[in-house]
Design a protein around this motif. Structure first.
Motif, PDB file in Angstrom:
ATOM      1  N   PHE A  37      -5.746  42.195  27.471  1.00  0.00           N
ATOM      2  CA  PHE A  37      -5.361  40.816  27.193  1.00  0.00           C
ATOM      3  C   PHE A  37      -6.353  40.267  26.188  1.00  0.00           C
ATOM      4  O   PHE A  37      -7.402  40.857  25.939  1.00  0.00           O
ATOM      5  N   ARG A  38      -6.009  39.124  25.584  1.00  0.00           N
ATOM      6  CA  ARG A  38      -6.885  38.525  24.576  1.00  0.00           C
ATOM      7  C   ARG A  38      -7.087  37.047  24.879  1.00  0.00           C
ATOM      8  O   ARG A  38      -6.120  36.320  25.100  1.00  0.00           O
ATOM      9  N   PRO A  74      -6.199  36.750  14.809  1.00  0.00           N
ATOM     10  CA  PRO A  74      -5.375  37.450  13.823  1.00  0.00           C
ATOM     11  C   PRO A  74      -4.362  36.568  13.093  1.00  0.00           C
ATOM     12  O   PRO A  74      -3.961  36.889  11.976  1.00  0.00           O
ATOM     13  N   VAL A  75      -3.942  35.464  13.689  1.00  0.00           N
ATOM     14  CA  VAL A  75      -2.949  34.592  13.058  1.00  0.00           C
ATOM     15  C   VAL A  75      -3.528  33.210  12.768  1.00  0.00           C
ATOM     16  O   VAL A  75      -3.276  32.643  11.705  1.00  0.00           O
ATOM     17  N   TYR A  76      -4.322  32.669  13.675  1.00  0.00           N
ATOM     18  CA  TYR A  76      -4.788  31.282  13.566  1.00  0.00           C
ATOM     19  C   TYR A  76      -6.251  31.133  13.149  1.00  0.00           C
ATOM     20  O   TYR A  76      -6.853  30.076  13.343  1.00  0.00           O
ATOM     21  N   ALA A  77      -6.821  32.156  12.550  1.00  0.00           N
ATOM     22  CA  ALA A  77      -8.208  32.071  12.076  1.00  0.00           C
ATOM     23  C   ALA A  77      -8.384  30.925  11.077  1.00  0.00           C
ATOM     24  O   ALA A  77      -9.393  30.214  11.122  1.00  0.00           O
ATOM     25  N   VAL A  78      -7.415  30.746  10.194  1.00  0.00           N
ATOM     26  CA  VAL A  78      -7.548  29.706   9.163  1.00  0.00           C
ATOM     27  C   VAL A  78      -7.581  28.305   9.770  1.00  0.00           C
ATOM     28  O   VAL A  78      -7.969  27.350   9.107  1.00  0.00           O
ATOM     29  N   GLN A  79      -7.223  28.192  11.056  1.00  0.00           N
ATOM     30  CA  GLN A  79      -7.306  26.908  11.750  1.00  0.00           C
ATOM     31  C   GLN A  79      -8.540  26.843  12.652  1.00  0.00           C
ATOM     32  O   GLN A  79      -8.654  25.953  13.488  1.00  0.00           O
ATOM     33  N   GLY A  80      -9.459  27.805  12.481  1.00  0.00           N
ATOM     34  CA  GLY A  80     -10.716  27.773  13.204  1.00  0.00           C
ATOM     35  C   GLY A  80     -10.694  28.397  14.591  1.00  0.00           C
ATOM     36  O   GLY A  80     -11.546  28.106  15.418  1.00  0.00           O
ATOM     37  N   TRP A  81      -9.761  29.289  14.857  1.00  0.00           N
ATOM     38  CA  TRP A  81      -9.675  29.945  16.160  1.00  0.00           C
ATOM     39  C   TRP A  81     -10.329  31.317  16.113  1.00  0.00           C
ATOM     40  O   TRP A  81     -10.234  32.040  15.120  1.00  0.00           O
ATOM     41  N   GLY A  82     -10.994  31.667  17.209  1.00  0.00           N
ATOM     42  CA  GLY A  82     -11.574  32.989  17.384  1.00  0.00           C
ATOM     43  C   GLY A  82     -10.972  33.653  18.609  1.00  0.00           C
ATOM     44  O   GLY A  82     -10.384  32.983  19.467  1.00  0.00           O
ATOM     45  N   SER A  83     -11.130  34.958  18.705  1.00  0.00           N
ATOM     46  CA  SER A  83     -10.522  35.732  19.782  1.00  0.00           C
ATOM     47  C   SER A  83     -11.467  36.818  20.266  1.00  0.00           C
ATOM     48  O   SER A  83     -12.363  37.253  19.547  1.00  0.00           O
ATOM     49  N   ILE A  84     -11.187  37.270  21.481  1.00  0.00           N
ATOM     50  CA  ILE A  84     -11.919  38.385  22.059  1.00  0.00           C
ATOM     51  C   ILE A  84     -10.974  39.105  23.014  1.00  0.00           C
ATOM     52  O   ILE A  84     -10.281  38.469  23.801  1.00  0.00           O
TER      53      ILE A  84
END
Length: 156
Positions: A76-77, A117-127
């Motif tokens: 999961f992410r 992967p999709v919302y980085a340009v809106q300042g989101w990070g993932s793990i």
């Protein structure tokens, strides 16, 4: 999902729900969410349901978001709204520069932060499958930002 990963997902979800004024929405029948997102979790502050501060996604969305390999057993992410400054501190460049760095990012490695992967340009990070405590600080920051936004007096 393996028992260990299912436990990790539930532990993470419970820790987010313990934050003040948090509402969790689990997408499923009757929520209005598309079937491809059923099982995904969205975390909001207060009554504001327009913009979550964090999400947990449990499957790929074909043709849209597949790079984290969420079709692997137990994967999961966690996605967190970092904001511009935290994004830049974490990754060394701003959200607006994501596309220049995108090809060098592994979006599937567990327990390592990367731009969404999709919302980085809106300042989101993932793990992907964060280890215990790995995400606590960034979740707390996103929650605090959302609290400020949610309880700000609205002009009208």
């Amino acid at each position: 999902m393996t028992d260990r990963h299912a436990d990790a997902l539930e532990d993470l979800s419970a820790s987010i729900r313990r934050l003040p004024d948090v509402f969790e929405l689990i997408a499923g029948p009757g929520t209005g969410a598309p079937e491809l997102s059923w099982g995904d979790r969205f975390y909001f502050v207060g009554d504001e349901r327009m913009r979550p501060f964090a999400t947990i996604v449990v499957r790929n969305v074909p043709g849209f978001d597949e790079r984290s390999g969420l079709d692997r057993p137990g994967v999961f992410r966690l996605n967190v709204e970092l904001g511009r400054a935290t994004f830049k501190d974490l990754f060394g460049y701003g959200p607006e520069e994501f596309t220049a760095h995108e090809s060098g990012i592994d979006f599937a490695t567990p327990d390592r932060w990367f731009p969404h992967p999709v919302y980085a340009v809106q300042g989101w990070g993932s793990i992907v499958v964060p280890g215990p405590g790995t995400a606590d600080d960034l979740i707390a920051r996103a929650h605090a930002r959302s609290l400020t936004r949610s309880f700000r007096p609205r002009s009208g």
